[in-house]
Design a protein around this motif. Structure first.
Motif, PDB file in Angstrom:
ATOM      1  N   LEU A 181       0.835  -1.286   0.129  1.00 28.09           N
ATOM      2  CA  LEU A 181       0.018  -0.094   0.119  1.00 28.09           C
ATOM      3  C   LEU A 181       0.795   1.150   0.071  1.00 28.09           C
ATOM      4  CD1 LEU A 181      -2.882  -0.706   2.487  1.00 28.09           C
ATOM      5  CD2 LEU A 181      -2.899  -1.076   0.000  1.00 28.09           C
ATOM      6  N   THR A 182       1.923   1.141   0.670  1.00 29.32           N
ATOM      7  CA  THR A 182       2.813   2.405   0.747  1.00 29.32           C
ATOM      8  C   THR A 182       3.463   2.656  -0.689  1.00 29.32           C
ATOM      9  OG1 THR A 182       3.492   1.927   3.080  1.00 29.32           O
ATOM     10  CG2 THR A 182       5.205   3.285   1.716  1.00 29.32           C
ATOM     11  N   ALA A 183       3.820   1.602  -1.442  1.00 27.91           N
ATOM     12  CA  ALA A 183       4.295   1.814  -2.701  1.00 27.91           C
ATOM     13  C   ALA A 183       3.247   2.556  -3.604  1.00 27.91           C
ATOM     14  CB  ALA A 183       4.759   0.602  -3.386  1.00 27.91           C
ATOM     15  N   LEU A 184       1.965   1.965  -3.467  1.00 32.13           N
ATOM     16  CA  LEU A 184       0.864   2.416  -4.267  1.00 32.13           C
ATOM     17  C   LEU A 184       0.482   3.802  -3.981  1.00 32.13           C
ATOM     18  CD1 LEU A 184      -1.488  -0.617  -4.218  1.00 32.13           C
ATOM     19  CD2 LEU A 184      -0.291   0.084  -6.112  1.00 32.13           C
ATOM     20  N   ARG A 197      -8.529   9.789 -11.575  1.00 35.36           N
ATOM     21  CA  ARG A 197      -7.522   9.091 -10.563  1.00 35.36           C
ATOM     22  C   ARG A 197      -7.616   7.822 -10.858  1.00 35.36           C
ATOM     23  NH1 ARG A 197     -12.999   9.525  -9.169  1.00 35.36           N
ATOM     24  NH2 ARG A 197     -13.960   7.466  -8.084  1.00 35.36           N
ATOM     25  N   ASP A 198      -6.437   6.965 -10.443  1.00 37.26           N
ATOM     26  CA  ASP A 198      -6.591   5.644 -10.414  1.00 37.26           C
ATOM     27  C   ASP A 198      -7.384   5.024  -8.948  1.00 37.26           C
ATOM     28  OD1 ASP A 198      -4.716   5.450 -12.385  1.00 37.26           O
ATOM     29  OD2 ASP A 198      -3.130   5.447 -11.256  1.00 37.26           O
ATOM     30  N   ARG A 199      -7.992   3.854  -9.364  1.00 30.22           N
ATOM     31  CA  ARG A 199      -8.714   3.282  -8.300  1.00 30.22           C
ATOM     32  C   ARG A 199      -7.987   2.191  -7.697  1.00 30.22           C
ATOM     33  NH1 ARG A 199     -10.997   7.160 -11.802  1.00 30.22           N
ATOM     34  NH2 ARG A 199     -13.256   7.032 -11.731  1.00 30.22           N
ATOM     35  N   PHE A 200      -8.305   1.902  -6.223  1.00 29.64           N
ATOM     36  CA  PHE A 200      -7.879   0.904  -5.551  1.00 29.64           C
ATOM     37  C   PHE A 200      -9.029   0.271  -4.913  1.00 29.64           C
ATOM     38  CE2 PHE A 200      -6.459  -0.820  -1.281  1.00 29.64           C
ATOM     39  CZ  PHE A 200      -5.748  -1.524  -1.855  1.00 29.64           C
ATOM     40  N   VAL A 203      -6.804   0.431 -12.488  1.00 28.92           N
ATOM     41  CA  VAL A 203      -7.706   0.031 -11.283  1.00 28.92           C
ATOM     42  C   VAL A 203      -6.528  -1.213 -10.619  1.00 28.92           C
ATOM     43  CG1 VAL A 203      -9.512  -1.234 -10.234  1.00 28.92           C
ATOM     44  CG2 VAL A 203      -9.777   0.465 -12.422  1.00 28.92           C
ATOM     45  N   PHE A 204      -6.392  -0.892  -9.412  1.00 27.25           N
ATOM     46  CA  PHE A 204      -5.459  -1.638  -8.558  1.00 27.25           C
ATOM     47  C   PHE A 204      -6.614  -2.490  -7.602  1.00 27.25           C
ATOM     48  CE2 PHE A 204      -2.524   1.404  -9.989  1.00 27.25           C
ATOM     49  CZ  PHE A 204      -1.645   0.863 -10.338  1.00 27.25           C
ATOM     50  N   CYS A 205      -6.315  -3.808  -7.371  1.00 25.61           N
ATOM     51  CA  CYS A 205      -7.181  -4.480  -6.590  1.00 25.61           C
ATOM     52  C   CYS A 205      -5.852  -5.426  -5.630  1.00 25.61           C
ATOM     53  CB  CYS A 205      -8.087  -5.518  -7.249  1.00 25.61           C
ATOM     54  SG  CYS A 205      -9.271  -6.439  -6.149  1.00 25.61           S
ATOM     55  N   LEU A 206      -6.540  -5.221  -4.191  1.00 28.04           N
ATOM     56  CA  LEU A 206      -5.297  -6.001  -3.398  1.00 28.04           C
ATOM     57  C   LEU A 206      -6.417  -7.386  -2.819  1.00 28.04           C
ATOM     58  CD1 LEU A 206      -2.817  -6.691  -1.802  1.00 28.04           C
ATOM     59  CD2 LEU A 206      -3.817  -5.140   0.000  1.00 28.04           C
ATOM     60  N   MET A 207      -5.854  -8.524  -3.164  1.00 29.16           N
ATOM     61  CA  MET A 207      -6.690  -9.697  -2.641  1.00 29.16           C
ATOM     62  C   MET A 207      -5.714 -10.189  -1.751  1.00 29.16           C
ATOM     63  SD  MET A 207      -7.981 -11.250  -6.136  1.00 29.16           S
ATOM     64  CE  MET A 207      -6.599 -10.990  -7.220  1.00 29.16           C
ATOM     65  N   GLY A 208      -6.419 -10.986  -0.622  1.00 30.60           N
ATOM     66  CA  GLY A 208      -5.652 -12.027   0.200  1.00 30.60           C
ATOM     67  C   GLY A 208      -5.436 -13.477  -0.459  1.00 30.60           C
ATOM     68  N   ASP A 209      -4.709 -14.190   0.074  1.00 26.38           N
ATOM     69  CA  ASP A 209      -4.245 -15.638  -0.513  1.00 26.38           C
ATOM     70  C   ASP A 209      -5.420 -16.669  -0.036  1.00 26.38           C
ATOM     71  OD1 ASP A 209      -3.445 -15.737   2.136  1.00 26.38           O
ATOM     72  OD2 ASP A 209      -1.250 -15.970   1.647  1.00 26.38           O
ATOM     73  N   GLY A 210      -5.964 -16.578   1.191  1.00 28.74           N
ATOM     74  CA  GLY A 210      -7.028 -17.181   1.371  1.00 28.74           C
ATOM     75  C   GLY A 210      -8.198 -16.907   0.470  1.00 28.74           C
ATOM     76  N   GLU A 211      -8.382 -15.786   0.168  1.00 29.60           N
ATOM     77  CA  GLU A 211      -9.481 -15.574  -0.575  1.00 29.60           C
ATOM     78  C   GLU A 211      -9.496 -16.384  -2.196  1.00 29.60           C
ATOM     79  OE1 GLU A 211     -11.099 -11.052  -2.465  1.00 29.60           O
ATOM     80  OE2 GLU A 211      -9.143 -11.293  -1.232  1.00 29.60           O
ATOM     81  N   GLN A 212      -8.339 -16.808  -2.422  1.00 27.26           N
ATOM     82  CA  GLN A 212      -7.999 -17.452  -3.628  1.00 27.26           C
ATOM     83  C   GLN A 212      -8.844 -18.572  -3.868  1.00 27.26           C
ATOM     84  OE1 GLN A 212      -6.325 -15.625  -6.211  1.00 27.26           O
ATOM     85  NE2 GLN A 212      -6.601 -14.236  -4.386  1.00 27.26           N
ATOM     86  N   ALA A 213      -9.513 -19.121  -2.703  1.00 27.60           N
ATOM     87  CA  ALA A 213     -10.301 -20.236  -2.862  1.00 27.60           C
ATOM     88  C   ALA A 213     -11.815 -19.832  -3.088  1.00 27.60           C
ATOM     89  CB  ALA A 213     -10.451 -20.938  -1.329  1.00 27.60           C
ATOM     90  N   GLU A 214     -12.119 -18.726  -3.265  1.00 25.56           N
ATOM     91  CA  GLU A 214     -13.312 -18.300  -3.690  1.00 25.56           C
ATOM     92  C   GLU A 214     -13.638 -18.410  -5.048  1.00 25.56           C
ATOM     93  OE1 GLU A 214     -15.738 -17.024  -1.527  1.00 25.56           O
ATOM     94  OE2 GLU A 214     -14.486 -16.514   0.232  1.00 25.56           O
ATOM     95  N   GLY A 215     -14.586 -18.935  -5.506  1.00 29.80           N
ATOM     96  CA  GLY A 215     -14.870 -19.162  -6.950  1.00 29.80           C
ATOM     97  C   GLY A 215     -15.287 -17.866  -7.704  1.00 29.80           C
ATOM     98  N   SER A 216     -15.673 -16.909  -7.040  1.00 29.23           N
ATOM     99  CA  SER A 216     -15.872 -15.560  -7.837  1.00 29.23           C
ATOM    100  C   SER A 216     -14.847 -14.817  -8.129  1.00 29.23           C
ATOM    101  CB  SER A 216     -16.861 -14.637  -6.790  1.00 29.23           C
ATOM    102  OG  SER A 216     -16.215 -14.464  -5.570  1.00 29.23           O
ATOM    103  N   LEU A 220       8.897  -3.783  -5.767  1.00 28.86           N
ATOM    104  CA  LEU A 220       7.526  -3.459  -5.696  1.00 28.86           C
ATOM    105  C   LEU A 220       7.037  -2.172  -6.485  1.00 28.86           C
ATOM    106  CD1 LEU A 220       6.109  -3.782  -1.946  1.00 28.86           C
ATOM    107  CD2 LEU A 220       5.181  -4.931  -3.975  1.00 28.86           C
ATOM    108  N   VAL A 221       7.767  -1.048  -6.434  1.00 28.12           N
ATOM    109  CA  VAL A 221       7.659   0.139  -7.347  1.00 28.12           C
ATOM    110  C   VAL A 221       7.921  -0.176  -8.668  1.00 28.12           C
ATOM    111  CG1 VAL A 221       8.797   2.246  -7.575  1.00 28.12           C
ATOM    112  CG2 VAL A 221       8.075   1.673  -5.215  1.00 28.12           C
TER     113      VAL A 221
END
Length: 283
Positions: free
Chosen positions: A39-42, A59-62, A139-152, A214-215
């Motif tokens: 988030l700091t880099a973004l 603006r860029d979206r997050f 558009v930037f979207c931050l996801m969790g790794d546990g979230e990767q089990a979600e079909g959506s 990261l940057v």
């Protein structure tokens, strides 16, 4: 900001996160500390934003799809002036705007999130709208790794590739742990890079705590025209606090008084080291 300034800023944000969670006696410590460098880099280097005009059309979206780890985002938005920093004292208190998940009543928040698996779908819609409106924002979207089990997540991944959304950047905070343990024990998700490539995304793996890397990765996206980018950021749960790192119990644990002081001392020592290495005077 140069790289040393960004690293110092991330360290100070971690300290703010710990103070805020300790004061509120609530919060997601581990995931907020693992995503702080991302988030700091973004927010301080990569994204085009204007705190004085949060709804600036270009603006860029997050989107914080892993909305439970909102604490670092609240601290960054306050630091940038989206709302008064004193409001952090109200985090998770009765009547506050700063609840335990992103709340779009707060300037700088695009969408309420927290029900895992929804954020990337929202980001796909925003990126598609930009394409159809002839806008140049990303558009930037931050996801969790546990979230990767979600079909959506995977439905959204298909859509992002299908529509050629090269203005869309997905980021996975790959710290390897979720609330009940290792992701690979709860629901194995590897090999993530191969899966996302198979879904038509350009995939870049990076150390999620290497600010320089990261940057470079986030500034260069999209690297492949016509493809969305997936940044697989390898991180450490509760990064920066040695006695909490890589411990599942710190997913939703609040530091006590003694733990807070230990953690702040460690981070202050690291900040001093960064200043020495960068030749910075004490601020």
């Amino acid at each position: 900001m140069d790289m040393t300034d960004l690293k110092i800023k991330a360290t100070r944000i971690r300290m703010d996160v710990l103070r805020m969670i300790h004061r509120a006696k609530a919060g997601h410590t581990g995931g907020s500390l693992s995503n702080t460098d991302i988030l700091t880099a973004l927010y301080y280097r990569v994204m085009r934003i204007n705190p004085a005009d949060p709804k600036w059309p270009d603006r860029d979206r997050f989107i914080a799809s892993k909305g439970h780890a909102v604490e670092s985002l609240w601290c960054i938005l306050a630091d940038l002036g989206f709302f008064p920093k004193e409001e952090l004292d109200t985090f998770c208190q009765f009547g506050t705007r700063l609840i335990g998940h992103p709340n779009n009543k707060v300037p700088g928040i695009e969408m309420n999130t927290g029900a895992l698996g929804h954020g990337l779908s929202i980001a796909v819609g925003m990126a598609l709208a930009a394409k159809r409106d002839g806008k140049g924002y990303r558009v930037f979207c931050l996801m969790g790794d546990g979230e990767q089990a979600e079909g959506s997540v995977w439905e959204a991944a298909m859509a992002g590739a299908h529509y050629g959304l090269d203005n869309l950047v997905g980021i996975i905070d790959r710290n390897g742990l979720q609330i009940s343990g290792s992701t690979e024990d709860v629901m194995a998700i590897e090999p993530l890079d191969t899966k996302w490539k198979a879904f038509g995304w350009h995939v870049v793996a990076v150390d999620g705590h290497d600010m320089d890397a990261l940057v470079k990765v986030l500034e260069s996206a999209p690297e492949v025209p016509g493809k969305p980018t997936l940044v697989l950021a390898r991180t450490v749960k509760a990064r920066g606090v040695s006695f909490a790192e890589n411990i599942p119990g710190w997913h939703h644990r609040v530091p006590n008084d003694e733990e807070l002081q230990r953690a702040l001392a460690e981070l202050a020592a690291y900040e001093a080291q960064l200043k020495r290495e960068g030749g910075r005077a004490e601020a």
